[in-house]
Scaffold this motif. Structure first.
Motif: not given
Lengths: 315, 315
Positions: B94, B97-98, B101-102, B139, B141-142, B145-146
């Motif tokens: 997670v 992934i953050a 994404k950033e 993980i 699905r996240l 989703a992102q």
């Protein structure tokens, strides 16, 4: 269902905010369950708290975030799951979401937030605060992707931490300082405070409420919005004495975020910057499509004001 | 871009499969980066491995899953992120992934899978295997989703673990047994094996390939699909000797999953049940809307067959 209160499971029940949510669950008449580790029973402080829970009618379930079966079994017994796990376990809520998904019966999930309103706070967050916000936001995205009904609770500043110390950001200060005080920035940014018991009450009120379904519940008690200067002035008036003030600039706080060697301190400095200097908390309007304000939807809750809260420290 | 190979970052570079992916990245001509902890440099085995990486041209970046800034900074330098973190860190992705994404620039993310094809395996998985699969699925699905472009790699059974031990599920066996062997179930379920170097090669081939974008890459080398009985027979033929076989029933394996006191053993027993008894691996057709088969899309890869692999142990 209207007159049957949902069964609530708290994960993180012995933590800083979890215990207030457990107590509010019992107080508001919900069958209340707490997931605890068997090993915690022998902890001198938390063991006593768990014993108090049991005596007040809380159902103890043994388990752990790392024990999938224990999570599924616990989730299957309840309607609502409230997570109040600490910062180091935010990502591990993936395991809890997997269990909720498998159990299939959870009507509302409240992930561990109980602080900043993440997506608003993120704009001004730096360093470890930003990292934690982004991690919590990933958990939000996963919950939404999995179609799990949720409520996010933005409770802003805990009174027990922020008011009792006059925002000196030292946990466990027995009472506000009476001689001198640090003021963050120029002390004019508005900050929102909420007493822990009230955070518990508002949270529990929300779990069965269709108005908070898939929304953020923002706890903004209107009498509890103060700038740091106003908070200090209120305390000075109560004790009849003027405190010596040392103003700490944004640059100095940024330097602390960079240079403080203790990770938890870095995190707290980043919150000081965000909350007391940038002052985002009361600075935005709640978008009704994604949020509701607690004192508006629950006007019957007689929350403790900051003014009342400070009285306990006036001898 | 067509003749410029993407820059690849491996998280978990010194792990069981990570090191083969790092080596394949270099071998296939990709600028290859490894995120390592500075403290690992002084580890006697991993420190040596990192030194080998550096000597072969790998760019070392210092960081950690728990250091958000280090992840963002690393991600910004590359095009592709491959995570090979271990079972205990699945949920912590997670945080990765953050950071991805950033950073906002990652063209492909491969989360830590490199084993079962999760959604197919889940039907027959029990106990800790099921829990881990569900965690990895969250993980997935996240990531979806992102909107992060992804490839999931289902590599089934590592030869270095499963073939070298004749599926005796004891890591680090120097060579297959020559006297007696346990056979799981009746030994007839088909199982897929792949040599670690080939897993590295196929994985690296996939990172720039539009055919594997947002798909599962299934590693099913056609000559490497054996039942346990066939695998044992192949070995017996190579050494010119018949092994004594002890058949272990599904019930006995289930009992081990329940009663073995070591968590990692429970997990391995659950995999034995899933892979060797239930035999799901070769039992389903790959849905072309969600998966591609590696030996079909990369027919040029001369993979090591199980038959060749066993030769190294014939003295």
């Amino acid at each position: 269902m209207a007159d049957q209160k949902s069964k609530i499971l708290v994960i993180g029940a012995t933590g800083a905010i979890g215990k207030f949510i457990v107590k509010a669950g019992v107080r508001e008449g919900h069958p209340t369950f707490a997931l605890v580790r068997e090993s915690t029973l022998s902890d001198p402080i938390k063991g006593k708290l768990i014993e108090d829970f049991r005596n007040s009618g809380v159902v103890l379930l043994y388990g752990d975030l790392n024990d999938h079966e224990s999570l599924v079994k616990a989730a299957k017994q309840v309607d609502v799951v409230i997570s109040t796990v600490g910062i180091s376990q935010i990502a591990d809520q993936v395991k809890l979401i997997a269990a909720i998904k498998e159990a299939g019966n959870i009507k509302r999930f409240l992930p561990s937030e109980f602080g900043s309103d993440l997506e608003y706070g993120l704009n001004d967050a730096v360093g470890p605060a930003k990292a934690t916000f982004e991690e919590k936001i990933q958990i939000r995205r996963l919950i939404e992707a999995q179609g799990i009904p949720y409520t996010y609770v933005a409770s802003y500043c805990f009174a027990g931490f922020h008011v009792s110390s006059l925002a000196q950001i030292q946990p466990g200060l027995p009472s506000p300082p009476r001689d001198k005080v640090f003021v963050w920035g120029d002390g004019t940014s508005k900050v929102i405070f909420c007493v822990e018991e009230d955070i518990g009450t508002y949270t529990i009120k929300a779990v069965d409420d269709p108005r908070t379904l898939n929304k953020t519940l923002c706890l903004r008690p209107p009498n509890n919005i103060y700038s740091m200067n106003e908070l200090v002035a209120l305390w000075e008036k109560k004790i009849g004495k003027t405190l010596e003030k040392t103003y700490v600039t944004e640059e100095e706080i940024l330097k602390n975020i960079q240079e403080d060697s203790i990770p938890m301190n870095k995190f707290i400095w980043a919150l000081v910057l965000l909350i007391y200097v940038k002052g985002y908390q009361a600075n935005y309007k709640i978008d009704p499509s994604s949020g509701v304000e607690a004192s508006q939807v629950y006007p019957d809750v007689k929350y403790t004001t900051v003014e009342e809260y400070l009285d306990q420290f006036v001898l």
